[in-house]
Write a protein that holds these residues in place. Structure first.
Motif, PDB file in Angstrom:
ATOM      1  N   UNK A 296       0.840  -1.202   0.000  1.00 45.32           N
ATOM      2  CA  UNK A 296       0.000   0.000   0.000  1.00 45.32           C
ATOM      3  C   UNK A 296       0.868   1.242   0.000  1.00 45.32           C
ATOM      4  N   UNK A 297       0.256   2.340  -0.425  1.00 42.41           N
ATOM      5  CA  UNK A 297       0.828   3.678  -0.257  1.00 42.41           C
ATOM      6  C   UNK A 297      -0.017   4.380   0.806  1.00 42.41           C
ATOM      7  N   UNK A 298       0.644   4.992   1.769  1.00 39.30           N
ATOM      8  CA  UNK A 298      -0.101   5.656   2.830  1.00 39.30           C
ATOM      9  C   UNK A 298      -0.562   7.050   2.413  1.00 39.30           C
ATOM     10  N   UNK A 299      -1.756   7.401   2.850  1.00 33.26           N
ATOM     11  CA  UNK A 299      -2.283   8.745   2.637  1.00 33.26           C
ATOM     12  C   UNK A 299      -1.365   9.753   3.341  1.00 33.26           C
ATOM     13  N   UNK A 300      -1.109  10.881   2.657  1.00 36.96           N
ATOM     14  CA  UNK A 300      -0.252  11.934   3.209  1.00 36.96           C
ATOM     15  C   UNK A 300       1.161  11.442   3.488  1.00 36.96           C
ATOM     16  N   UNK A 301       1.647  10.527   2.664  1.00 34.76           N
ATOM     17  CA  UNK A 301       3.013  10.037   2.834  1.00 34.76           C
ATOM     18  C   UNK A 301       4.003  11.158   2.533  1.00 34.76           C
ATOM     19  N   UNK A 302       5.210  11.093   3.098  1.00 36.85           N
ATOM     20  CA  UNK A 302       6.167  12.192   2.928  1.00 36.85           C
ATOM     21  C   UNK A 302       6.695  12.346   1.503  1.00 36.85           C
ATOM     22  N   UNK A 303       6.680  11.271   0.728  1.00 31.55           N
ATOM     23  CA  UNK A 303       7.203  11.325  -0.643  1.00 31.55           C
ATOM     24  C   UNK A 303       6.203  10.658  -1.586  1.00 31.55           C
ATOM     25  N   UNK A 304       5.066  11.294  -1.823  1.00 29.02           N
ATOM     26  CA  UNK A 304       3.993  10.614  -2.559  1.00 29.02           C
ATOM     27  C   UNK A 304       4.354  10.256  -3.991  1.00 29.02           C
TER      28      UNK A 304
END
Length: 373
Positions: A296-304
């Motif tokens: 998964x990719x996290x919401x509001x990740x530091x390096x989207x």
């Protein structure tokens, strides 16, 4: 990861590949890969073949790469849980040299604690992670997981895209029967899980302690639910000495603590065999389990943007080429896998929907807590 059962194939003879060490592993693979472009040691194809065969796919990755660089993103924070993924990460950094992968392998409770601390502090420090179904369900309900439509729009196989684009299958790992080849011959290896209850195996079998999560837990859940194993028989398995995870089991096999293990992580065994461990890997006739890794990719990740690039590459032929070289099944049929693995069609399953997994959780907990409190 999710696991499910394959019904008995009564007419099929057992397939088992014996790996007596690094040289034997290479010999097995050379005989099976067949094509000049194949990486004869591990499966897959060479990098140049990827570039030539999938030019449009590579061009789309280049666009995502440039987008990340234009946004000033030169790193991506990645928490994989699949063992042996370091070569995959190294290949990503070689393909995209201006993106540094900051990664750490945390499993189970340790990863959950890390994420819980982040969320409690109102920050997100991880861009991409491999998670189990229970975590995905919880974090999706909390709005923690980002939805991304790009894979569905760019030819990623439908069976690798889940939750309407919120989580993705980037590997499929075999839960295999593994044995020490200096102590057990291939002809001695059981063809059915019931054979492990024969007195001749007493004191020789190791087992992964079920934790109420996935993998071995779901093996028993599926067998029990379909009437293929009784509570008494599960109790017999509960008498085997246990280890907390597959790494400890593989080490125990290599060191002679155990002679054989009915169900553990195949890629870990293949990796150890490539380093010289005397291990054989195979599947049982009455059930075969494949675990599907979810990322998964996290919401509001530091390096989207870098996160999307990493995800896209993991799902690309280039990324999957490195995945299969690391002892996993990939998501594409046109990449040759490690020939020490049984043919995927013999163990092929579809990832269970989250709703089905959640519905099975009470049974998983009942079995786990009843026999491995």
């Amino acid at each position: 990861m999710t696991s499910t059962i394959i019904p008995p194939r009564r007419s099929r003879s057992r397939r088992a590949t014996t790996l007596s060490g690094a040289l034997a592993l290479v010999a097995v693979l050379v005989g099976a890969c067949g094509t000049g472009g194949a990486d004869t040691e591990r499966g897959g194809v060479d990098d140049e073949q990827i570039v030539q065969s999938y030019q449009d796919e590579e061009a789309r990755l280049d666009e995502l790469y440039q987008t990340a660089l234009d946004a000033g993103e030169t790193s991506v924070v990645y928490y994989p849980t699949a063992l042996g993924y370091e070569p995959v990460i190294e290949a990503f950094e070689k393909r995209f040299p201006e993106i540094d992968v900051k990664y750490e392998v945390l499993l189970g409770p340790a990863l959950n604690a890390k994420l819980a601390g982040d969320f409690a502090a109102g920050t997100v420090t991880i861009d991409v992670a491999q998670l189990g179904e229970a975590n995905i369900a919880d974090y999706s309900a909390q709005g923690r997981i980002a939805r991304w439509e790009w894979p569905q729009q760019n030819g990623i196989p439908n069976d690798a895209v889940h939750g309407d684009g919120t989580y993705f299958t980037d590997y499929r790992g075999l839960n295999a029967v593994v044995w020490n080849t200096t102590r057990v011959s291939a002809d001695e290896v059981p063809t059915s899980w019931r054979e492990f209850l024969d007195p001749k195996w007493e004191g020789r079998v190791g087992f992964q302690r079920p934790s109420g999560g996935v993998g071995i837990d779901n093996t028993f859940t599926n067998l029990y639910a379909q009437g293929l194993i009784t509570a008494e028989e599960i109790g017999s398995f509960a008498q085997f000495p246990t280890e907390p995870g597959n790494a400890q089991l593989v080490a125990g096999l290599t060191q002679g603590k155990y002679d054989i293990v009915p169900n553990t992580w195949g890629p870990a065994a293949l990796s150890a065999a490539a380093e010289g461990a005397p291990l054989g890997v195979g599947i049982l006739d009455d059930f075969s389990i494949v675990s599907n890794g979810f990322t998964v990719i996290f919401e509001d990740s530091p390096n989207p943007n870098a996160a999307r690039l990493l995800m896209a590459w993991l799902l690309s032929h280039g990324g999957q080429n490195e995945v299969v070289k690391s002892g996993y099944y990939g998501i594409y049929d046109d990449l040759p896998v490690n020939s020490a693995l049984p043919p995927y069609e013999e163990v092929k399953i579809a990832p269970a929907p989250l709703a089905d997994f959640q519905q099975a959780q009470p049974v998983v907990r009942e079995i786990t807590q009843g026999f491995w409190p």
